[in-house]
Write an enzyme that holds these catalytic residues in place. Structure first.
Site, PDB file in Angstrom:
ATOM      1  N   ALA A  66      62.305  79.591  86.610  1.00  0.00           N
ATOM      2  CA  ALA A  66      63.633  79.691  86.002  1.00  0.00           C
ATOM      3  C   ALA A  66      64.353  78.374  86.249  1.00  0.00           C
ATOM      4  O   ALA A  66      64.006  77.637  87.170  1.00  0.00           O
ATOM      5  CB  ALA A  66      64.400  80.838  86.645  1.00  0.00           C
ATOM      6  N   GLY A 111      59.351  81.917  87.805  1.00  0.00           N
ATOM      7  CA  GLY A 111      59.384  82.586  86.503  1.00  0.00           C
ATOM      8  C   GLY A 111      58.236  82.170  85.586  1.00  0.00           C
ATOM      9  O   GLY A 111      57.841  82.946  84.704  1.00  0.00           O
ATOM     10  N   GLU A 114      55.396  84.212  86.668  1.00  0.00           N
ATOM     11  CA  GLU A 114      55.713  85.590  86.260  1.00  0.00           C
ATOM     12  C   GLU A 114      55.490  85.794  84.761  1.00  0.00           C
ATOM     13  O   GLU A 114      55.007  86.845  84.335  1.00  0.00           O
ATOM     14  CB  GLU A 114      57.171  85.920  86.646  1.00  0.00           C
ATOM     15  N   GLU A 134      60.198  81.319  95.383  1.00  0.00           N
ATOM     16  CA  GLU A 134      61.611  81.728  95.408  1.00  0.00           C
ATOM     17  C   GLU A 134      62.176  81.845  96.819  1.00  0.00           C
ATOM     18  O   GLU A 134      63.348  81.588  97.034  1.00  0.00           O
ATOM     19  CB  GLU A 134      61.795  83.060  94.652  1.00  0.00           C
TER      20      GLU A 134
END
Ligand code: CAA
Length: 259
Positions: A66, A111, A114, A134
């Site tokens: 992200a 992300g 993911e 993270e």
């Protein structure tokens, strides 16, 4: 501004290229909004497609996570909403009725890892690196990494990866079961395309039902065995099934029409 997700269709395969190479293709709001339109709002017309390939622009990164620069000023409410949106988009990818393959050409972090895990299949370049870093930001994965990683690599390895936040290389990802194949960087898109073509030689309705049935095994809301038994029966009513069996008996290649 150039498209942050480039779309190209060739051989009935849609390739989506996340295109922010200077930011290592980090998933900003604009990219997430576009993915939402493509997969959740179903802008992609699957009727004429054999599959979707998702990759990153440049040679360095698939997606480095992200966009951390958008995280300043996040509060609990905004962050939960962001996470929910990510879950919704990635779930739509996971449930997509045609194969979605991640072609992982470099860093697949946070992300990005993911998103790759939400795809049905993963092919990586030998230069790819994977991680869920993270915790190094004082966070946990927010786009379902804690949920999908254990199903792919097992609970012990998922804990190892997420608690350490460390990266693993492509060979290790292959040995963990995080990716299905590793190929040289230059061959990545060719091999991904060949893979979709190979799969698309099979009955499209059967492919669709197989995706759903395997997903049902992991969905606590669905009775997986019941789903499989129903789908198995339903498929025998299709022309594709009759064609598949007839072609076998007649010793020829089947010609499926998705009916
Ligand atoms: N968000 C925003 N920008 C990013 C980014 C990210 N996730 N990752 C890299 N960039 C940017 C860098 O800020 C840098 O931009 P500037 O030149 O403008 O500063 C550019 O991309 C190149 O990056 P680096 O200079 O850092 O490149 P490097 O080769 O030295 O390091 C890297 C590469 C190890 C991948 C490093 O960039 C890095 O650690 N990135 C962050 C990875 C990360 O923590 N991802 C998880 C994000 S949180 C998340 O994803 C939450 C969730 O579950 C939804």
């Amino acid at each position: 501004m150039t498209d942050q997700i480039q779309q190209a269709v060739s051989n009935h395969i849609l390739t989506l290229t996340i295109n922010r190479p200077k930011a290592l293709n980090a998933l900003n709001t604009a990219i997430m909004d576009r993915l939402q339109i493509l997969f959740v709002d179903k802008e992609i017309d699957v009727t004429s497609l054999k599959g979707v390939i998702i990759t990153g622009s440049g040679e360095k990164a698939f997606i480095a996570g992200a966009d951390i620069k958008e995280f300043t000023g996040l509060d609990a409410s905004i962050a939960s909403t962001l996470s929910r949106k990510g879950h919704q988009i990635f779930r739509a990818i996971e449930c997509f009725p045609i194969p979605v393959i991640a072609a992982i050409n470099g860093f697949a972090l946070g992300g990005g890892c993911e998103l790759a895990m939400a795809c049905h299949l993963r092919i990586a370049s030998d230069t790819a690196r994977f991680g869920l870093p993270e915790v190094s930001l004082g966070l946990i994965p927010g786009y379902a990494g804690t949920q999908r990683l254990p199903t792919l690599v097992g609970k012990g390895r998922a804990l190892e990866m997420i608690l350490s936040g460390k990266m693993i290389d492509a060979r290790t990802a292959l040995s963990f079961g995080l990716v299905n194949k590793v190929v040289p960087q230059d061959d990545l898109l060719v091999k991904a395309t060949e893979w979709v073509m190979e799969i698309s030689g099979n009955g499209p309705l059967a492919i669709q039902q197989a995706i759903q049935a395997i997903d049902a095994a992991y969905d606590q809301q669905i009775d997986g065995p019941e789903f499989e038994m129903e789908a198995f029966g339903h498929l025998t009513n299709t022309q594709d099934f009759k064609e598949g069996v007839t072609a076998f008996v007649e010793k020829r290649k089947p010609s499926f029409e998705g009916k």
